[in-house]
Motif scaffolding. Structure first.
Motif, PDB file in Angstrom:
ATOM      1  N   GLN A  78       7.012 -42.219   3.684  1.00 14.17           N
ATOM      2  CA  GLN A  78       6.834 -43.349   4.782  1.00 14.17           C
ATOM      3  C   GLN A  78       7.747 -44.237   4.128  1.00 14.17           C
ATOM      4  OE1 GLN A  78       4.495 -43.369   7.299  1.00 14.17           O
ATOM      5  NE2 GLN A  78       4.313 -41.039   6.772  1.00 14.17           N
ATOM      6  N   CYS A  79       9.114 -44.063   3.886  1.00 11.76           N
ATOM      7  CA  CYS A  79       9.945 -45.122   3.681  1.00 11.76           C
ATOM      8  C   CYS A  79      10.726 -45.731   4.675  1.00 11.76           C
ATOM      9  CB  CYS A  79      11.174 -44.518   2.629  1.00 11.76           C
ATOM     10  SG  CYS A  79      12.090 -43.362   3.266  1.00 11.76           S
ATOM     11  N   ASP A  80      10.586 -45.366   5.740  1.00 15.95           N
ATOM     12  CA  ASP A  80      10.761 -45.862   7.180  1.00 15.95           C
ATOM     13  C   ASP A  80      12.361 -45.814   7.388  1.00 15.95           C
ATOM     14  OD1 ASP A  80       8.112 -46.058   7.858  1.00 15.95           O
ATOM     15  OD2 ASP A  80       8.412 -48.524   7.711  1.00 15.95           O
ATOM     16  N   THR A  81      12.997 -44.957   6.321  1.00 15.25           N
ATOM     17  CA  THR A  81      14.343 -44.873   6.472  1.00 15.25           C
ATOM     18  C   THR A  81      14.937 -44.340   7.657  1.00 15.25           C
ATOM     19  OG1 THR A  81      14.704 -44.882   4.370  1.00 15.25           O
ATOM     20  CG2 THR A  81      16.707 -44.089   5.800  1.00 15.25           C
ATOM     21  N   CYS A  82      14.373 -43.302   8.360  1.00 11.91           N
ATOM     22  CA  CYS A  82      14.610 -42.762   9.633  1.00 11.91           C
ATOM     23  C   CYS A  82      14.439 -43.565  10.972  1.00 11.91           C
ATOM     24  CB  CYS A  82      13.545 -41.484   9.782  1.00 11.91           C
ATOM     25  SG  CYS A  82      11.599 -41.897   9.850  1.00 11.91           S
ATOM     26  N   LEU A  83      13.168 -44.594  10.860  1.00 13.45           N
ATOM     27  CA  LEU A  83      13.064 -45.486  11.688  1.00 13.45           C
ATOM     28  C   LEU A  83      14.376 -46.461  11.930  1.00 13.45           C
ATOM     29  CD1 LEU A  83       9.468 -46.472  11.119  1.00 13.45           C
ATOM     30  CD2 LEU A  83      10.197 -44.447  12.645  1.00 13.45           C
ATOM     31  N   LYS A  84      14.967 -46.785  10.842  1.00  7.67           N
ATOM     32  CA  LYS A  84      15.806 -48.041  10.798  1.00  7.67           C
ATOM     33  C   LYS A  84      17.334 -47.385  11.029  1.00  7.67           C
ATOM     34  CE  LYS A  84      13.566 -50.345   7.109  1.00  7.67           C
ATOM     35  NZ  LYS A  84      13.416 -50.408   5.342  1.00  7.67           N
ATOM     36  N   MET A  85      17.456 -45.963  11.003  1.00  4.25           N
ATOM     37  CA  MET A  85      18.469 -45.470  11.364  1.00  4.25           C
ATOM     38  C   MET A  85      18.727 -44.754  12.766  1.00  4.25           C
ATOM     39  SD  MET A  85      20.436 -45.758   8.712  1.00  4.25           S
ATOM     40  CE  MET A  85      21.832 -44.995   9.325  1.00  4.25           C
ATOM     41  N   CYS A  86      17.555 -44.683  13.457  1.00  3.01           N
ATOM     42  CA  CYS A  86      17.519 -43.953  14.573  1.00  3.01           C
ATOM     43  C   CYS A  86      18.264 -44.914  15.860  1.00  3.01           C
ATOM     44  CB  CYS A  86      16.278 -43.734  15.084  1.00  3.01           C
ATOM     45  SG  CYS A  86      15.896 -43.030  16.830  1.00  3.01           S
ATOM     46  N   PRO A  87      19.152 -44.488  16.359  1.00  4.81           N
ATOM     47  CA  PRO A  87      19.976 -45.120  17.533  1.00  4.81           C
ATOM     48  C   PRO A  87      19.125 -44.925  18.797  1.00  4.81           C
ATOM     49  CG  PRO A  87      20.969 -43.055  17.551  1.00  4.81           C
ATOM     50  CD  PRO A  87      20.030 -42.944  16.229  1.00  4.81           C
ATOM     51  N   GLN A  88      18.035 -44.399  18.899  1.00  2.00           N
ATOM     52  CA  GLN A  88      17.209 -44.361  20.110  1.00  2.00           C
ATOM     53  C   GLN A  88      16.066 -45.345  20.033  1.00  2.00           C
ATOM     54  OE1 GLN A  88      18.366 -42.575  22.599  1.00  2.00           O
ATOM     55  NE2 GLN A  88      20.068 -41.873  21.347  1.00  2.00           N
ATOM     56  N   GLN A  89      15.803 -45.910  18.821  1.00  2.00           N
ATOM     57  CA  GLN A  89      14.706 -46.700  18.617  1.00  2.00           C
ATOM     58  C   GLN A  89      13.416 -46.082  18.701  1.00  2.00           C
ATOM     59  OE1 GLN A  89      16.144 -50.563  20.608  1.00  2.00           O
ATOM     60  NE2 GLN A  89      14.248 -51.277  19.172  1.00  2.00           N
ATOM     61  N   ALA A  90      13.607 -44.886  18.131  1.00  2.00           N
ATOM     62  CA  ALA A  90      12.428 -43.437  18.274  1.00  2.00           C
ATOM     63  C   ALA A  90      11.778 -43.237  16.812  1.00  2.00           C
ATOM     64  CB  ALA A  90      12.957 -42.517  19.079  1.00  2.00           C
ATOM     65  N   THR A  91      11.154 -42.572  16.829  1.00  2.00           N
ATOM     66  CA  THR A  91      10.549 -41.950  15.507  1.00  2.00           C
ATOM     67  C   THR A  91      10.452 -40.387  15.488  1.00  2.00           C
ATOM     68  OG1 THR A  91       8.522 -41.474  13.745  1.00  2.00           O
ATOM     69  CG2 THR A  91       8.197 -42.338  16.084  1.00  2.00           C
ATOM     70  N   PRO A  92      10.860 -39.773  14.485  1.00  2.00           N
ATOM     71  CA  PRO A  92      10.856 -38.361  14.362  1.00  2.00           C
ATOM     72  C   PRO A  92       9.418 -37.766  14.030  1.00  2.00           C
ATOM     73  CG  PRO A  92      11.956 -38.893  12.394  1.00  2.00           C
ATOM     74  CD  PRO A  92      11.877 -40.159  13.098  1.00  2.00           C
ATOM     75  N   MET A  93       8.598 -38.778  13.727  1.00  2.00           N
ATOM     76  CA  MET A  93       7.136 -38.642  13.267  1.00  2.00           C
ATOM     77  C   MET A  93       6.042 -38.389  14.639  1.00  2.00           C
ATOM     78  SD  MET A  93       6.962 -40.530   9.718  1.00  2.00           S
ATOM     79  CE  MET A  93       7.956 -41.979  10.405  1.00  2.00           C
ATOM     80  N   ALA A  94       6.781 -38.666  15.662  1.00  2.00           N
ATOM     81  CA  ALA A  94       5.956 -38.705  16.822  1.00  2.00           C
ATOM     82  C   ALA A  94       5.332 -37.115  17.003  1.00  2.00           C
ATOM     83  CB  ALA A  94       6.620 -39.089  18.282  1.00  2.00           C
ATOM     84  N   GLN A  95       4.243 -36.977  17.540  1.00  2.00           N
ATOM     85  CA  GLN A  95       3.471 -35.947  17.591  1.00  2.00           C
ATOM     86  C   GLN A  95       3.185 -35.539  19.210  1.00  2.00           C
ATOM     87  OE1 GLN A  95       0.553 -34.812  14.621  1.00  2.00           O
ATOM     88  NE2 GLN A  95       0.888 -36.794  13.759  1.00  2.00           N
ATOM     89  N   THR A  96       3.541 -34.543  19.439  1.00  2.00           N
ATOM     90  CA  THR A  96       2.861 -33.945  20.860  1.00  2.00           C
ATOM     91  C   THR A  96       1.339 -33.477  20.867  1.00  2.00           C
ATOM     92  OG1 THR A  96       5.057 -33.352  21.669  1.00  2.00           O
ATOM     93  CG2 THR A  96       2.826 -32.368  22.853  1.00  2.00           C
ATOM     94  N   MET A  97       0.625 -34.392  21.538  1.00  2.00           N
ATOM     95  CA  MET A  97      -0.826 -33.961  20.903  1.00  2.00           C
ATOM     96  C   MET A  97      -1.542 -33.836  22.702  1.00  2.00           C
ATOM     97  SD  MET A  97      -2.351 -36.713  18.321  1.00  2.00           S
ATOM     98  CE  MET A  97      -3.832 -35.879  17.991  1.00  2.00           C
ATOM     99  N   SER A  98      -2.623 -32.935  22.561  1.00  2.00           N
ATOM    100  CA  SER A  98      -3.243 -32.741  24.224  1.00  2.00           C
ATOM    101  C   SER A  98      -4.340 -33.599  24.086  1.00  2.00           C
ATOM    102  CB  SER A  98      -3.860 -31.323  24.237  1.00  2.00           C
ATOM    103  OG  SER A  98      -4.687 -31.055  23.094  1.00  2.00           O
ATOM    104  N   VAL A  99      -4.978 -33.785  25.254  1.00  2.00           N
ATOM    105  CA  VAL A  99      -6.003 -34.606  25.368  1.00  2.00           C
ATOM    106  C   VAL A  99      -7.368 -33.800  24.349  1.00  2.00           C
ATOM    107  CG1 VAL A  99      -7.997 -34.900  27.297  1.00  2.00           C
ATOM    108  CG2 VAL A  99      -5.582 -35.260  27.860  1.00  2.00           C
ATOM    109  N   GLU A 100      -7.454 -32.829  24.363  1.00  2.00           N
ATOM    110  CA  GLU A 100      -8.568 -32.187  23.649  1.00  2.00           C
ATOM    111  C   GLU A 100      -8.320 -32.339  22.070  1.00  2.00           C
ATOM    112  OE1 GLU A 100      -6.734 -30.521  25.954  1.00  2.00           O
ATOM    113  OE2 GLU A 100      -8.348 -30.183  27.342  1.00  2.00           O
ATOM    114  N   GLU A 101      -7.171 -32.632  21.575  1.00  2.00           N
ATOM    115  CA  GLU A 101      -6.797 -33.035  20.012  1.00  2.00           C
ATOM    116  C   GLU A 101      -7.206 -34.302  19.781  1.00  2.00           C
ATOM    117  OE1 GLU A 101      -3.082 -30.052  18.757  1.00  2.00           O
ATOM    118  OE2 GLU A 101      -2.799 -31.574  20.291  1.00  2.00           O
ATOM    119  N   VAL A 102      -6.677 -35.223  20.999  1.00  2.00           N
ATOM    120  CA  VAL A 102      -7.116 -36.441  20.847  1.00  2.00           C
ATOM    121  C   VAL A 102      -8.842 -36.824  20.769  1.00  2.00           C
ATOM    122  CG1 VAL A 102      -7.138 -38.985  21.863  1.00  2.00           C
ATOM    123  CG2 VAL A 102      -4.974 -37.488  21.662  1.00  2.00           C
ATOM    124  N   ILE A 103      -9.353 -36.115  21.538  1.00  2.00           N
ATOM    125  CA  ILE A 103     -10.836 -36.229  21.996  1.00  2.00           C
ATOM    126  C   ILE A 103     -11.608 -35.970  20.438  1.00  2.00           C
ATOM    127  CG2 ILE A 103     -12.835 -35.282  23.044  1.00  2.00           C
ATOM    128  CD1 ILE A 103     -11.481 -35.474  25.663  1.00  2.00           C
TER     129      ILE A 103
END
Length: 287
Positions: A78-103
């Motif tokens: 969780q050093c956030d180096t990837c966040l600072k380097m990303c040219p898209q202002q995105a995060t590689p740690m984002a997850q695809t989650m279904s409605v069921e997983e969130v519930i």
């Protein structure tokens, strides 16, 4: 049950700053504004698997395989180096989650929370997911008591709000500036669509909170106090929350902007009260 999915930046199981009471807060990835003052700028974009972050990760938690970026949570510091380097202002740690997983996560937290807030990024860029999530929560007897709120920039069009209306208990909306030209400079877009959303939500008793972010020398609330106050009066009895800008975590020129303190925010609160607006909440603390 639905298999609809969303790109999720983060889930906070217990939050007391994202609506009334203790709430589970779901941060969705992606935003349709580019606010210079954003405290979570890595939630704006979507990862395009360019691999720039993997090259610079000091803990080898990111790898580039078959044209995709892979994140290994067990190695991440969780050093956030990837966040600072990303040219898209995105995060590689984002997850695809279904409605069921969130519930399932909501169900685990349910005994300790009063509701769920979907934030971002901009939550409504993934509107079908929110509608399905709230619909399922309302239809689940053990979870139907939880209030369903959205934290939004107000850019959604009225047809979108109409879809959300039956299953959403309230929306907290940010108005980043009064004059559209100032809003354009601060966010990349004007604010007429946002004002229309605020009016519509108020008319349909869904405007849970209007938020004004004070940025010293940048925002125009005080200089526009009369038209701003007239607008707020037209919304009926609503809560206005004043937030104070701080430079922690922001990118670009906003890093050089002065953080707001009591001396910047309290004059706005007083001016609003002088105009007869009494439901004003000041920041709990200043950084």
């Amino acid at each position: 049950m639905s298999s609809r999915c969303a790109s999720v930046s983060k889930i906070i199981p217990f939050s007391c700053v994202d609506g009334p009471g203790s709430r589970l807060t779901l941060f969705l990835q992606g935003c349709n504004l580019r606010c210079k003052s954003c405290h979570n700028p890595w939630t704006m974009g979507r990862c395009n698997d360019c691999g720039e972050c993997a090259v610079h990760c000091p803990h080898d938690a990111l790898s580039f395989q078959a044209g995709r970026v892979y994140w290994q949570e067990t190695l991440c510091q969780q050093c956030d180096t990837c966040l600072k380097m990303c040219p898209q202002q995105a995060t590689p740690m984002a997850q695809t989650m279904s409605v069921e997983e969130v519930i399932k996560q909501v169900a685990r937290a349910a005994p300790f929370i009063e509701g769920i807030t979907v934030s971002g990024g901009e939550a409504t860029t993934q509107l079908p997911f929110i509608c399905e999530l709230f619909t399922q929560l309302k239809a689940t007897p053990a979870l139907s008591h939880l209030t369903c709120l959205v934290d939004s920039n107000g850019e959604l069009g009225i047809p979108g709000w109409e879809k959300l209306l039956p299953v959403c208990d309230g929306v907290m909306v940010d108005l980043k500036a009064w004059n559209s030209s100032v809003h354009q400079r601060l966010t990349g877009r004007g604010n007429e669509r946002i004002k229309a959303s605020i009016r519509w939500l108020a008319e349909h008793q869904r405007l849970a909170e209007l938020r004004l972010l004070t940025i010293p020398e940048e925002t125009d609330y005080l200089s526009s106090i009369e038209p701003l106050s007239e607008f707020i009066h037209s919304l009926g009895e609503i809560t206005v929350r004043l937030n104070a800008f701080h430079a922690h975590g922001v990118y670009s020129e906003a890093r050089e902007w002065r953080s707001a303190h009591a001396g910047d925010v309290e004059p706005l609160a007083q001016a609003l009260q002088n105009q007869g607006i009494n439901q004003v909440i000041l920041p709990a603390l200043y950084l």
